[in-house]
Design a protein around this motif. Structure first.
Motif, PDB file in Angstrom:
ATOM      1  N   THR A 232      12.613 -14.456  -3.911  1.00 35.21           N
ATOM      2  CA  THR A 232      12.182 -15.734  -3.744  1.00 35.21           C
ATOM      3  C   THR A 232      11.667 -15.793  -2.374  1.00 35.21           C
ATOM      4  N   PRO A 233      11.119 -17.016  -2.181  1.00 29.25           N
ATOM      5  CA  PRO A 233      10.704 -17.426  -0.643  1.00 29.25           C
ATOM      6  C   PRO A 233      11.771 -17.273   0.200  1.00 29.25           C
ATOM      7  N   ALA A 234      12.911 -17.619   0.048  1.00 26.07           N
ATOM      8  CA  ALA A 234      14.008 -17.828   0.930  1.00 26.07           C
ATOM      9  C   ALA A 234      14.497 -16.359   0.954  1.00 26.07           C
ATOM     10  N   LYS A 235      14.416 -15.502   0.061  1.00 22.93           N
ATOM     11  CA  LYS A 235      15.066 -14.087   0.250  1.00 22.93           C
ATOM     12  C   LYS A 235      14.009 -13.214   1.186  1.00 22.93           C
ATOM     13  N   ALA A 236      12.682 -13.415   0.903  1.00 16.02           N
ATOM     14  CA  ALA A 236      11.757 -12.844   1.815  1.00 16.02           C
ATOM     15  C   ALA A 236      11.800 -13.200   3.300  1.00 16.02           C
ATOM     16  N   LEU A 237      11.758 -14.571   3.392  1.00 18.72           N
ATOM     17  CA  LEU A 237      12.212 -14.749   4.757  1.00 18.72           C
ATOM     18  C   LEU A 237      13.327 -14.301   5.535  1.00 18.72           C
ATOM     19  N   ASP A 238      14.504 -14.123   4.686  1.00 19.63           N
ATOM     20  CA  ASP A 238      15.558 -13.570   5.147  1.00 19.63           C
ATOM     21  C   ASP A 238      15.405 -11.994   5.346  1.00 19.63           C
ATOM     22  N   GLN A 239      14.745 -11.269   4.665  1.00 26.77           N
ATOM     23  CA  GLN A 239      14.286  -9.842   4.711  1.00 26.77           C
ATOM     24  C   GLN A 239      13.619  -9.633   5.818  1.00 26.77           C
ATOM     25  N   SER A 240      12.549 -10.403   6.217  1.00 29.63           N
ATOM     26  CA  SER A 240      11.691 -10.305   7.462  1.00 29.63           C
ATOM     27  C   SER A 240      12.481 -10.401   8.564  1.00 29.63           C
TER      28      SER A 240
END
Length: 341
Positions: A232-240
Motif C-alpha cells: 500500500t502507499p503507507a507500506k511503500a513509504l515506510d519501506q523507503s
C-alpha cells in the motif's frame, strides 16, 4: 547459565490454522525445568486463537505462559509487550505462523554455553503448502540470513552490520540476542510497517560479539497476505524510510566510515527505493498517496538520499565495477522515474 536462559516470544494474531504447529515445534524441543520460557501474546485475534491458546496452556501446564492485549495494537506493540515480560538471558522472537526446525534449541544452547555471544544468527527454510521441484532448485530449503564469517565467535559489530545488510534478511526471528541489549530506548516502532528493518540493525550496533550458525533453524511461512505481497502507499513509504534510524545512529560510531557498512547500507537503501518506486509506478494515481505521484516519488528519493552513504551515481559506479549491469540500470531508472508526470 542463568536459571532462565532463553525466552521464546510468540506474538499471535489471526493465525489459528498454523498456531498449534508453531507452538508444538517449540514444545517438542523444550521440557519442564530446562530454563526455557515460552511466552505467547494474543493481540485480540478474531479467529479463535485466544481460545486455542487457553487449550494449549492446559495441554502444557506451566510451560506456556499467556498474555493478551485489551485492544489490537499490531506486531510491534505485541513484541514490545513480550519484551517487557521476558525473563530469559536470551530472547528469540518466533512468528506464530512459522515453526522451529528440529535441533534449533539444542544448537542454540550449545553455542551459548560454549561462546556466550551477544547475538546468534541462524539461517531459515521457506515453508510452503506444497514444495515443488522448482522450489528445491531455488534452494528454498536453506536460505542464508548473513554474509560473513561462520561457526566462530566474532567481535566486530561492523562485520555483523554489513553482513546483515548485504543479505537484506533483517527479520527478527533469525537473530537471537541477549536481553541486556534491549534497553528502554530500543523497541519496535509501533504503528509502522517494516518494523524489523527499522529495529534489528540498531540491535546489531549494540552487539560486542556474534556467532553465525549457517543452519536453518526456522521454517518461514510465505503467505499471500504478507506485507510485501499486499503493498500500500503507507507500506511503500515506510519501506523507503525504514533504515533512517540506522543512518542516524551510525553517525556516532566507528562503523560510519567502514567501507563494508557503507556499501551494504547503500545497497539496501537502493533495494528499499526500488521496491517502493516499483509499487508507485505501477499504481500511480490509482492508489491514495495523499499527494501527487510525482511528489510521492520525490519523497521516496529523499529517503534514499537521507539513508545511503553513497550518492546514486557513486553506487551505480560501484555496481558497474562489480559487473552488476542490470542492477545498475534498475537503480538509475527508479531514481529518475517520474510517475504520473
Amino acid at each position: 547459565m542463568a536459571a532462565c536462559w532463553l525466552s521464546i516470544l510468540v506474538p499471535v494474531y489471526n493465525v489459528r490454522p498454523w498456531l498449534l504447529e508453531c507452538l508444538q515445534s517449540v514444545m517438542e524441543q523444550t521440557a519442564p525445568g530446562d530454563g526455557v520460557q515460552v511466552l505467547a501474546l494474543d493481540d485480540c485475534s478474531t479467529d479463535g486463537c485466544g481460545e486455542l491458546l487457553q487449550e494449549l496452556a492446559l495441554r502444557w501446564p506451566g510451560r506456556l505462559q499467556l498474555l493478551r492485549h485489551e485492544r489490537n495494537a499490531g506486531l510491534s506493540a505485541a513484541r514490545n509487550t513480550l519484551l517487557e515480560a521476558a525473563q530469559g538471558e536470551y530472547l528469540w522472537f518466533l512468528d506464530s505462523d512459522d515453526r522451529l526446525l528440529p535441533g534449533a534449541v539444542a544448537g542454540l544452547r550449545a553455542i551459548v554455553q560454549a561462546y556466550g555471544p551477544d547475538v546468534v544468527l541462524c539461517d531459515f527454510a521457506l515453508l510452503r503448502e506444497r514444495t515443488r521441484l522448482k522450489h528445491r532448485l531455488r534452494g528454498e530449503g536453506h536460505r542464508r540470513s548473513f554474509c560473513g564469517p561462520a561457526r566462530r565467535l566474532v567481535r566486530d559489530r561492523c562485520a555483523l552490520l554489513a553482513g546483515l545488510l548485504d543479505t537484506g534478511q533483517l527479520h527478527a526471528w533469525s537473530k537471537i540476542s541477549r536481553r541486556a541489549l534491549w534497553t528502554d530506548d530500543l523497541r519496535f516502532p509501533a504503528g509502522r510497517y517494516f518494523e524489523d528493518m527499522a529495529t534489528m540493525p540498531l540491535l546489531a550496533l549494540r552487539a560486542a560479539s556474534f556467532y553465525y550458525q549457517p543452519s536453518p533453524w526456522v521454517a518461514y511461512r510465505q503467505r499471500a497476505s504478507s506485507i510485501l505481497a499486499t503493498m500500500t502507499p503507507a507500506k511503500a513509504l515506510d519501506q523507503s524510510a525504514a533504515l533512517a534510524p540506522l543512518a542516524q545512529a551510525l553517525r556516532d560510531t566507528e562503523c560510519a566510515s567502514d567501507p563494508r557498512v557503507q556499501r551494504a547500507l547503500a545497497h539496501q537503501a537502493a533495494r528499499c527505493l526500488a521496491g517502493a518506486m516499483r509499487y508507485l509506478c505501477r499504481q500511480g494515481c490509482a492508489a491514495d498517496w495523499g499527494e501527487p505521484p510525482t511528489a510521492a516519488a520525490q519523497r521516496l528519493r529523499e529517503n534514499f538520499l537521507r539513508i545511503s552513504p553513497l550518492a546514486p551515481q557513486a553506487l551505480a559506479r560501484d555496481w558497474l565495477l562489480r559487473g552488476w549491469w542490470l542492477r545498475r540500470q534498475r537503480l538509475l531508472r527508479w531514481f529518475n522515474a517520474r510517475p504520473g508526470a
